[in-house]
Design an enzyme around this catalytic site. Sequence first.
Site, PDB file in Angstrom:
ATOM      1  N   TYR A  47      77.088 137.791  66.914  1.00 37.52           N
ATOM      2  CA  TYR A  47      76.705 137.101  65.758  1.00 37.52           C
ATOM      3  C   TYR A  47      77.593 135.840  65.088  1.00 37.52           C
ATOM      4  CZ  TYR A  47      71.806 136.774  65.064  1.00 37.52           C
ATOM      5  OH  TYR A  47      70.119 136.214  64.889  1.00 37.52           O
ATOM      6  N   GLU A  49      76.434 132.381  63.449  1.00 36.88           N
ATOM      7  CA  GLU A  49      75.485 131.175  62.830  1.00 36.88           C
ATOM      8  C   GLU A  49      76.686 129.815  62.460  1.00 36.88           C
ATOM      9  OE1 GLU A  49      72.829 132.962  60.472  1.00 36.88           O
ATOM     10  OE2 GLU A  49      71.806 133.500  62.052  1.00 36.88           O
ATOM     11  N   ASP A 193      69.893 111.087  78.411  1.00 36.07           N
ATOM     12  CA  ASP A 193      69.867 112.499  78.489  1.00 36.07           C
ATOM     13  C   ASP A 193      69.836 112.500  79.992  1.00 36.07           C
ATOM     14  OD1 ASP A 193      68.739 115.036  79.227  1.00 36.07           O
ATOM     15  OD2 ASP A 193      66.756 114.736  78.400  1.00 36.07           O
ATOM     16  N   THR A 219      71.628 118.748  80.090  1.00 34.47           N
ATOM     17  CA  THR A 219      72.378 120.023  80.298  1.00 34.47           C
ATOM     18  C   THR A 219      72.937 120.460  81.020  1.00 34.47           C
ATOM     19  OG1 THR A 219      70.844 119.651  82.215  1.00 34.47           O
ATOM     20  CG2 THR A 219      69.601 120.040  80.321  1.00 34.47           C
ATOM     21  N   LYS A 222      72.381 122.088  85.804  1.00 26.88           N
ATOM     22  CA  LYS A 222      72.333 120.985  86.846  1.00 26.88           C
ATOM     23  C   LYS A 222      73.098 120.492  87.796  1.00 26.88           C
ATOM     24  CE  LYS A 222      67.735 120.146  85.096  1.00 26.88           C
ATOM     25  NZ  LYS A 222      68.228 120.364  83.118  1.00 26.88           N
ATOM     26  N   ARG A 228      72.627 128.863  82.016  1.00 28.96           N
ATOM     27  CA  ARG A 228      71.200 127.423  81.838  1.00 28.96           C
ATOM     28  C   ARG A 228      71.566 127.306  79.804  1.00 28.96           C
ATOM     29  NH1 ARG A 228      67.163 126.435  84.098  1.00 28.96           N
ATOM     30  NH2 ARG A 228      67.839 127.417  85.156  1.00 28.96           N
TER      31      ARG A 228
END
Length: 426
Positions: A47, A49, A193, A219, A222, A228
């Site tokens: 974790y 954060e 984008d 992203t 691709k 991903r």
Amino acid sequence: MKKDTELFRIIRKELNRQTSGLELIASENFVSDEVLKAMGSCLTNKYAEGYPGKRYYGGCQNVDESEQLAIDRAKRLFHAEWVNVQPHSGAQANMAVLMTVLKPGDTFMGLDLAHGGHLSHGSPVNSSGILYHPYGYQVEESTGTVNYDKMEELALQVHPKLIIAGASAYSRDWDFKRMREIADKVGAILMADIAHPAGLIARGLLNDPLPWCHIVTTTTHKTLRGPRGGMIMMGKDFPNPWGVKTPKGETKMVSAMLDSSVFPGVQGGPLEHVIAAKAVAFYEALTDEYMDYILQVKKNAAVMAQAFVDKGYHVISDGTDNHLMLIDLRKKFPAITGKQVENTLVKADITVNKNMVPFDSRSPFQTSGLRIGTPAITTRGLKEEHMGPIVEMIDDVISDIDNEEKIVMVRKKVNDMMKDFPLFAY
Ligand code: DSN
């Protein structure tokens, strides 16, 4: 503990599907062994954060290093001054940007979904269309390309606070400089984008949005061939123009606002195993081997688009500048839908996706188009000389769409072809 054979049998089946078929979905790719290793590593247990050096949990010293490495490599790859590598996806990266630059109800512009845009650029079923007030600009029916004069007219009419460049199904390059002029004229923030063509942009094969756009999202899975996920970048950070202050009363930089929008705005704990895999992908994208790869992606797409034209298909905009093409089936096969073709090609181990074409006469569930891309088959090693035979096989199936024997014959050809092109050492 008993082993989960049921799940791993399904994964083996999927590996077999990926290995034996022709993967032509424009947004997919095959990651390297090292990207896969980083994703499947012990970093998934942590974790973290917050951001490197400013976490809400102890024990973050190693993920601080790997996240910082991802940030530094992304900056180098895209010549960006600021990067956030935490977005879990492109849609979440976009959501964080909209949350930063817009207030609920504010007006913005993006490419119409039915003309190649993305759900997160203002679709009524996405938060971008639910919380804000989108206007879609479109492509010209005669050319299939964006008309910047009409975009400007719309901007002068609706006074957007944000204009979004970029698409999911657009095969031509973008004029970011022209869009910045339009944005400046109406006082809008300009965002690009680049989820689809990011790899081509990173290696200089398409126009670079970073000098022109205030904010750029992408992203990483691709053309970039990473895990991903999503990412937000700025060529240059700037003080926010909305008057938002820090607790000390100073004007907040947009970078700080974007960081807060990602976490805690739209996400909780970052996926540190995926961020580590992003770092590996950026390392790879900076290599000479990747340069050869991405050049080949573009060459393969150009040759494939021409092969479709030669077979009598209408390729929207008559070709491609990038890694994908959009085919309007109505010219050659007016009675056949994109859905039928997608379903039939799957039986021949050829994977494509049905897609709306601009000014489509059919619904998004049927469509008159196909979107086809070359990133994944180029990773497998296919070159220009393979594009003609692939188009031939697709055309054979569509021309005789109910002929099951033909489908079986084509599937055998596909499987034989792909035996010569192993995936990375999975
Ligand atoms: N679903 C992606 C694509 O296929 O283009 C966009 O998010």
